[in-house]
Design an enzyme around this catalytic site. Sequence first.
Site, mmCIF file in Angstrom:
data_model
loop_
_atom_site.group_PDB
_atom_site.id
_atom_site.type_symbol
_atom_site.label_atom_id
_atom_site.label_comp_id
_atom_site.label_asym_id
_atom_site.label_seq_id
_atom_site.Cartn_x
_atom_site.Cartn_y
_atom_site.Cartn_z
ATOM 1 N N ASP A 164 38.964 49.235 45.607
ATOM 2 C CA ASP A 164 39.979 49.800 44.773
ATOM 3 C C ASP A 164 40.766 50.830 45.550
ATOM 4 O O ASP A 164 41.910 51.279 45.215
ATOM 5 C CB ASP A 164 39.744 50.161 43.706
ATOM 6 C CG ASP A 164 39.588 48.868 42.564
ATOM 7 O OD1 ASP A 164 40.143 47.829 42.933
ATOM 8 O OD2 ASP A 164 39.427 49.162 41.407
ATOM 9 N N ASP A 171 36.791 39.136 38.832
ATOM 10 C CA ASP A 171 36.646 40.436 38.586
ATOM 11 C C ASP A 171 35.497 40.824 37.536
ATOM 12 O O ASP A 171 34.986 40.091 37.061
ATOM 13 C CB ASP A 171 37.954 41.300 38.211
ATOM 14 C CG ASP A 171 37.915 42.821 38.736
ATOM 15 O OD1 ASP A 171 37.162 43.209 39.213
ATOM 16 O OD2 ASP A 171 39.175 43.251 38.670
HETATM 17 C C1 DGJ Z 1 39.595 45.951 39.529
HETATM 18 C C2 DGJ Z 1 40.241 45.304 40.536
HETATM 19 O O1 DGJ Z 1 39.301 45.908 41.800
HETATM 20 C C3 DGJ Z 1 41.589 45.882 40.647
HETATM 21 O O2 DGJ Z 1 42.269 45.138 41.984
HETATM 22 C C4 DGJ Z 1 42.335 45.120 39.432
HETATM 23 O O3 DGJ Z 1 42.220 43.650 39.514
HETATM 24 C C5 DGJ Z 1 41.926 45.736 38.185
HETATM 25 N N1 DGJ Z 1 40.307 45.569 38.116
HETATM 26 C C6 DGJ Z 1 42.498 45.059 37.115
HETATM 27 O O4 DGJ Z 1 41.905 45.517 35.856
#
Ligand code: DGJ
Length: 732
Positions: free
Chosen positions: A552, A482
Amino acid sequence: MKTDMITFDEKNQVFNLSNDYISYIFSVEEGKTLAHLYFGKKIRNYHGNLQYPRISRSFSANLPGSKDKTFSRDTLPKEYSSAGEGDFRTPAAVVKNENGAYASFLTYKSYQIINGKPKMQELPASFVDNTEDAQTLIIVLEDKISKLEFDLSYTIFRKYPIIVRSVKVRNMGNKTVFLNKVSSMQLDFVDKKFESITLPGAHMNERNIERNPLHHGLAVYSSNRGVSSPQMNPFIALVDKNTNEFSGEVYGFSLVYSGNHKIELEEDQINQVRLNMGINDYNFSWKLAPEESFQTPEIIMVHSNDGLNGMSQSFHHFIDENIITSKFKNSERPILINNWEATYFDFTEEKLLQLVKKAKDLGIEMFVLDDGWFGHRNDSRSSLGDWTVNTKKFPKGLIHFAKIVHGQGMQFGLWFEPEMISHDSELYKKHPDYLMHVPGRVPSPSRHQYVLDLGRKEVRDEVFNQLDKILSSGQIDYVKWDMNRHLTDIFQADLPADQQGETYHRYVLGLYNLLDRITSKYDNILFESCSSGGGRFDLGMSYYMPQTWTSDNTDAVARMKIQYGTSLIYPTNMIGAHVSVSPNEQTGRLVPLDTRYLVAMSGVLGYELDLTKLSPLESKKIKRQISSYKKFRNLIQFGDFYRLKSPFDTNQAAWNFVSKDQKEALVFSFNVLSDAQPIFTETKMYGLNPDVDYKDQDSGKVFGGDELMEMGFYDEIAKHDFIGKMRYFKAI
Ligand code: DGJ
């Protein structure tokens, strides 16, 4: 010289790159100027007769020292241009010489043809497994005064209407220069009435399809956020006014790069069009000492006469075969449960074990432990940089937990955010200087976190060693990588003042170096790229990681658009898509479970909700969904994907998957808002064999492939919003 795909006609000084689909042709003209002639549908045999008209045009400069007023580099379509050569359009390159002058004048010097495609050092790039599959032409342009040489590289691929371009600048002189701009390519067009298609967006609203007419002057589509960004994908298509999904001419361009990018689209005084694309020149300056070289990232250029679906087919197949290096690229991806939207930071080992158990019962194949398992992290304020387990949450350690998951017959995946550091972390206590910042200034936090100075080797080594300790346990099957903020406070601590303009690019090179080390050492781990969802969905990341968390935003209605836009470039097997709770966490929208599933199953399916709270009916449905996805998984992940109806244009969306042998097809159609007086609509399929009969596996009805494509079927109507329908056809 002649090879089978690239020829050089010495007499007419014409270079011709042609395969069964396309031709790309340019020539050497007066003043050793490299002039662009043609890029498009294959020309059987170019006879050398297309000459750009000579005319004396007011205010256009002529060649240095020349008395011929009819030849100017100003409007001539060229292959590459630099500032300082009498071309008033936007240059592809800008060089600052030692004496401060921004002058360079590029002239043709030599060429070389290579079978296959040479490997690019330091940067991700397309590749061929077999040298037979591609040929590469390297053209050397020189500036005689500074002794800079620009290697323009063109690779043509046998199986695709694709040419890949990049540029390498070599300093052959004895003076240091500064590269203030080096585009990866320039492409000039004459007499084209284009519209442009770009993919702008935002966090949770990625890759909207935006279509605009061209206008005089300069349009710029770019990112200066240090990453390719959700705000503007490094992609553009130039299309004819009448082009749609199924017909019309398209030129599609995708940059293989994950940092700042810039697309410049200029319509000049006589309606000609120039496209430059590459690393953004924003805060960019690269010091090039004698004997040094600078390599740009590459651009994939696709030509299609079959509309946007034609372009996407080429991108999809090419990315699958020639960009993704992971050995998982041809394997079916596991159906996962991710605990993020189920628990966020608020979990215990016991709670997770309940989730694991339930997931196992439902047929889910992998458990992914998301953010919050390390350091003392219980919210977003701490612990980034400390990749050691939080023993309060996992008293017996992470590996113990991973083994329990494995004991259930499931795979185990783990979340990291390796490029980041929190103030509240052991890493910051030990190495505060690893945090990227400008000396004497207070850096800006974003989500309470800061970026590591990855241009530096010792910083990368620290991250590598920490990750290595966990991954070497052999218990991790999948990594979600991430990246949740953009770059500010741009400064690389070990660079001198006159090289600080290199920081953005050195960050990306550092990231690639780290990814290269980790993904090659752990090639048995499936990597998924993520940047707050699809914030860094680009071909640079895809080179290392075969799938990406698309957004997201897990709301199925929003996802119709996001996945539709994403599919312009990226194949379905890269597009992570999860069923989440209703009302949706991001939009508050209530969407039926069936529709949530139909949208998510159109990508790499996962679940991201608290499974322990499902009703018996929901559990039953999800169990059925999972076994059905397993049946269709190969067709969805590796079949051909065609867009049918755009959710950007209508109240509907539709797409279909067709197996490579055209014997199976799955079609999805959605109606977003219901209507008291419904308008009857039809969905027509695409990509089937018109001469074959197909049986609808639900109703048992038989349709000809031609019927399904030309006549179609009526869409469902219902007295509620957000309905979807999937139909499965098999050839008989
Ligand atoms: C952003 C990601 O896109 C989410 O799926 C998740 O992993 C969060 N970060 C966690 O902080």
